[in-house]
Design an enzyme around this catalytic site. Structure first.
Site, mmCIF file in Angstrom:
data_model
loop_
_atom_site.group_PDB
_atom_site.id
_atom_site.type_symbol
_atom_site.label_atom_id
_atom_site.label_comp_id
_atom_site.label_asym_id
_atom_site.label_seq_id
_atom_site.Cartn_x
_atom_site.Cartn_y
_atom_site.Cartn_z
ATOM 1 N N GLU A 129 47.562 30.157 40.511
ATOM 2 C CA GLU A 129 47.169 31.179 41.477
ATOM 3 C C GLU A 129 47.072 30.535 42.859
ATOM 4 O O GLU A 129 47.047 29.297 42.976
ATOM 5 C CB GLU A 129 45.833 31.810 41.069
ATOM 6 C CG GLU A 129 45.909 32.552 39.749
ATOM 7 C CD GLU A 129 44.618 33.281 39.398
ATOM 8 O OE1 GLU A 129 43.666 33.259 40.216
ATOM 9 O OE2 GLU A 129 44.564 33.871 38.305
ATOM 10 N N PRO A 130 46.991 31.347 43.920
ATOM 11 C CA PRO A 130 46.972 30.776 45.272
ATOM 12 C C PRO A 130 45.865 29.769 45.517
ATOM 13 O O PRO A 130 46.028 28.823 46.293
ATOM 14 C CB PRO A 130 46.797 32.014 46.171
ATOM 15 C CG PRO A 130 47.407 33.128 45.385
ATOM 16 C CD PRO A 130 47.083 32.822 43.950
ATOM 17 N N TRP B 158 53.628 31.095 42.057
ATOM 18 C CA TRP B 158 54.612 30.106 41.609
ATOM 19 C C TRP B 158 55.242 30.467 40.263
ATOM 20 O O TRP B 158 55.316 29.639 39.368
ATOM 21 C CB TRP B 158 54.010 28.701 41.559
ATOM 22 C CG TRP B 158 53.415 28.220 42.837
ATOM 23 C CD1 TRP B 158 52.127 27.889 43.075
ATOM 24 C CD2 TRP B 158 54.113 28.003 44.078
ATOM 25 N NE1 TRP B 158 51.952 27.486 44.376
ATOM 26 C CE2 TRP B 158 53.171 27.549 45.020
ATOM 27 C CE3 TRP B 158 55.437 28.160 44.489
ATOM 28 C CZ2 TRP B 158 53.491 27.249 46.338
ATOM 29 C CZ3 TRP B 158 55.760 27.863 45.809
ATOM 30 C CH2 TRP B 158 54.800 27.414 46.709
ATOM 31 N N ARG C 25 82.981 3.334 50.817
ATOM 32 C CA ARG C 25 82.568 3.040 52.181
ATOM 33 C C ARG C 25 82.723 1.543 52.474
ATOM 34 O O ARG C 25 82.323 0.695 51.660
ATOM 35 C CB ARG C 25 81.106 3.478 52.361
ATOM 36 C CG ARG C 25 80.471 3.098 53.680
ATOM 37 C CD ARG C 25 81.028 3.880 54.830
ATOM 38 N NE ARG C 25 80.172 3.728 56.003
ATOM 39 C CZ ARG C 25 80.592 3.859 57.244
ATOM 40 N NH1 ARG C 25 81.873 4.151 57.493
ATOM 41 N NH2 ARG C 25 79.756 3.729 58.244
ATOM 42 N N GLU D 117 53.230 21.268 27.289
ATOM 43 C CA GLU D 117 53.762 20.018 26.751
ATOM 44 C C GLU D 117 55.280 20.095 26.608
ATOM 45 O O GLU D 117 55.999 19.137 26.905
ATOM 46 C CB GLU D 117 53.115 19.692 25.406
ATOM 47 C CG GLU D 117 51.693 19.171 25.518
ATOM 48 C CD GLU D 117 51.125 18.749 24.178
ATOM 49 O OE1 GLU D 117 51.914 18.632 23.206
ATOM 50 O OE2 GLU D 117 49.913 18.538 24.087
ATOM 51 N N ILE E 32 71.990 4.633 50.582
ATOM 52 C CA ILE E 32 73.344 4.119 50.432
ATOM 53 C C ILE E 32 74.334 4.952 51.237
ATOM 54 O O ILE E 32 75.274 4.427 51.840
ATOM 55 C CB ILE E 32 73.744 4.078 48.937
ATOM 56 C CG1 ILE E 32 72.982 2.955 48.220
ATOM 57 C CG2 ILE E 32 75.259 3.891 48.768
ATOM 58 C CD1 ILE E 32 73.126 2.969 46.719
ATOM 59 N N GLU F 292 54.828 21.471 36.532
ATOM 60 C CA GLU F 292 54.186 21.216 35.229
ATOM 61 C C GLU F 292 53.109 20.138 35.315
ATOM 62 O O GLU F 292 52.884 19.378 34.373
ATOM 63 C CB GLU F 292 55.226 20.814 34.164
ATOM 64 C CG GLU F 292 56.456 21.677 34.105
ATOM 65 C CD GLU F 292 56.161 23.128 33.732
ATOM 66 O OE1 GLU F 292 54.978 23.495 33.607
ATOM 67 O OE2 GLU F 292 57.112 23.898 33.575
ATOM 68 N N ARG G 112 56.688 19.907 30.092
ATOM 69 C CA ARG G 112 56.692 18.567 30.689
ATOM 70 C C ARG G 112 57.863 17.734 30.185
ATOM 71 O O ARG G 112 58.427 16.936 30.933
ATOM 72 C CB ARG G 112 55.355 17.872 30.413
ATOM 73 C CG ARG G 112 54.259 18.411 31.301
ATOM 74 C CD ARG G 112 52.894 17.846 31.007
ATOM 75 N NE ARG G 112 51.936 18.427 31.945
ATOM 76 C CZ ARG G 112 50.653 18.614 31.702
ATOM 77 N NH1 ARG G 112 50.153 18.260 30.527
ATOM 78 N NH2 ARG G 112 49.857 19.158 32.608
ATOM 79 N N GLY H 136 73.767 6.361 53.959
ATOM 80 C CA GLY H 136 73.563 6.184 55.397
ATOM 81 C C GLY H 136 73.470 7.512 56.114
ATOM 82 O O GLY H 136 72.917 8.488 55.601
#
Length: 396
Positions: A131-132, A160, A281, A253, A350, A376, A256, A352
């Site tokens: 909840e908020p 959410w 690169r 569970e 990497i 979660e 998760r 850049g």
């Protein structure tokens, strides 16, 4: 096929399922993911493809029309899908948590009513605890259901909800007055049916619209507002009030393990992008992969990808064995989400300056990874769970 994230001991059926999912990701998700994500567009065609593959019924038993597969199979499929686009794996996650809750805690009537249609994807699930004003403090929820004869009146605001707009079945945790001394025994899970979409989706029930997010786009994340909403007592999960908190924790569970799998998938994709770019690169007259600093970074990334995968697999197998796995799920979710964030960051470095461009896929992953640190249960919640279990196991 990647050298990383190989899983020992899979059956031929599991291998075939993963091969099919991997091919689907390569053909149907990766080519369109970044464009859809930048447009924040719901991946309708991808979801229809997942329905055709039977993935919405992956863990639902065959007697209800599903494939009857294990949590491990599901987690490995999620890992592959998240490698393509993490938002798609989120669409599946909440659906499976609701299906799992029904399987473990639902009445026979509830199982017969929902599971066959969930297996085909015609009924799509979402679940709602937050909840908020409560965040990780589930005990602080304020949404309340008051009994009136054979029904309840619900008032409050939930927050959410992944799939909040597209789902038509939501497992919602609310407060009820059971007269118990513990706040956790005064919580009940209701199975709320609604029409997909936004606005007033049922009398007294409103989905205001999508929450604008930094990443994790495409999938709809919403609020759910109850204002005098009436619901029959028969929609209580399991038919008995006061068990909602424990039911939801059981479902989390599974969630998760899913988040850990998502972290593994995103991390592997970030590694793939980084090692590919490093071999293309050039700086100072040679490929940047040949520079020791970059080579060491790639090595560290690969170690993290591999370690997170192994812990995720262990947590899934523990749950499949019917054992308590809150420790293993907490460890897997904590490490996979942290490592995912670090691997994505390294891949970004990497790349850049090009990593900052929306033309490169790593930009999308850079915005998606932080959600896994929160979803979660935050890292601190996982550490609390892990720490409490350690004190139980090593009690003097």
């Amino acid at each position: 096929m990647s050298r990383l994230q190989q899983t020992e001991g899979l059956t031929d059926v599991q291998e075939e399922i993963l091969k099919t999912v991997r091919a689907f990701v390569e053909a149907e998700i990766l080519p369109v993911a970044t464009e859809l994500e930048h447009q924040d567009e719901y991946p309708t065609a991808i979801v229809e493809g997942l329905k055709e593959l039977g993935l919405f019924g992956l863990m639902i038993p065959e007697q209800y029309g599903g494939l009857g597969e294990s949590l491990l199979t599901y987690a490995l499929c999620v890992e592959e899908i998240a490698r393509g686009w993490m938002s798609v794996s989120g669409i599946i996650n909440t659906h499976f948590i609701v299906a799992y809750l029904l399987l473990q805690h639902g009445t026979d009537e509830q199982k017969q009513k929902y599971l066959p249609r969930m297996a085909t994807g015609d009924v799509r699930g979402a679940f709602s605890m937050s909840e908020p004003g409560c965040g990780s403090d589930v005990a602080a929820i304020k949404t309340k259901a008051v009994k009136n004869g054979d029904s309840y009146t619900v008032n409050g605001q939930k927050m959410w909800l992944t799939n909040g707009g597209s789902a038509n079945l939501v497992a919602v945790l609310v407060k009820t007055d059971e007269g118990a001394d513990s706040v956790y025994k005064n919580m009940t899970t209701f199975l709320v049916e609604k029409e997909p979409g936004f606005g007033e989706v049922d009398q007294g029930l409103t989905v205001p619209g999508k929450i604008e997010k930094m990443g994790y786009k495409g999938v709809d994340t919403t609020e759910l507002i109850f204002d005098g909403y009436r619901i029959d007592a028969g929609q209580i999960l399991g038919g008995v009030p006061g068990k909602g908190f424990y039911q939801m924790m059981d479902g989390v569970e599974v969630g998760r393990v899913n988040v850990a799998a998502r972290g593994c998938g995103v991390a592997r994709r970030a590694f793939e992008l980084g090692i590919s770019y490093a071999q293309q690169r050039e700086t100072f007259g040679r490929k940047i992969a040949e520079h020791q600093a970059v080579l060491f970074r790639l090595a560290d990334m690969a170690v993290k990808v591999e370690a997170a995968h192994e812990l995720m697999v262990k947590a899934a197998r523990k749950k499949d064995a019917g054992s308590r796995n809150d420790f293993e799920a907490g460890v897997a979710k904590y490490l996979a989400s942290e490592y995912c964030s670090q691997v994505v960051e390294d891949s970004f470095r990497i790349h850049g300056g090009y990593g900052f461009s929306k033309e490169y896929e790593i930009e999308r992953l850079y915005r998606e990874a932080p959600m896994l640190l929160i979803g979660e249960g935050t890292a601190d919640i996982q550490r609390m769970i892990i720490g409490r279990r350690l004190l139980e196991d090593y009690k003097l």
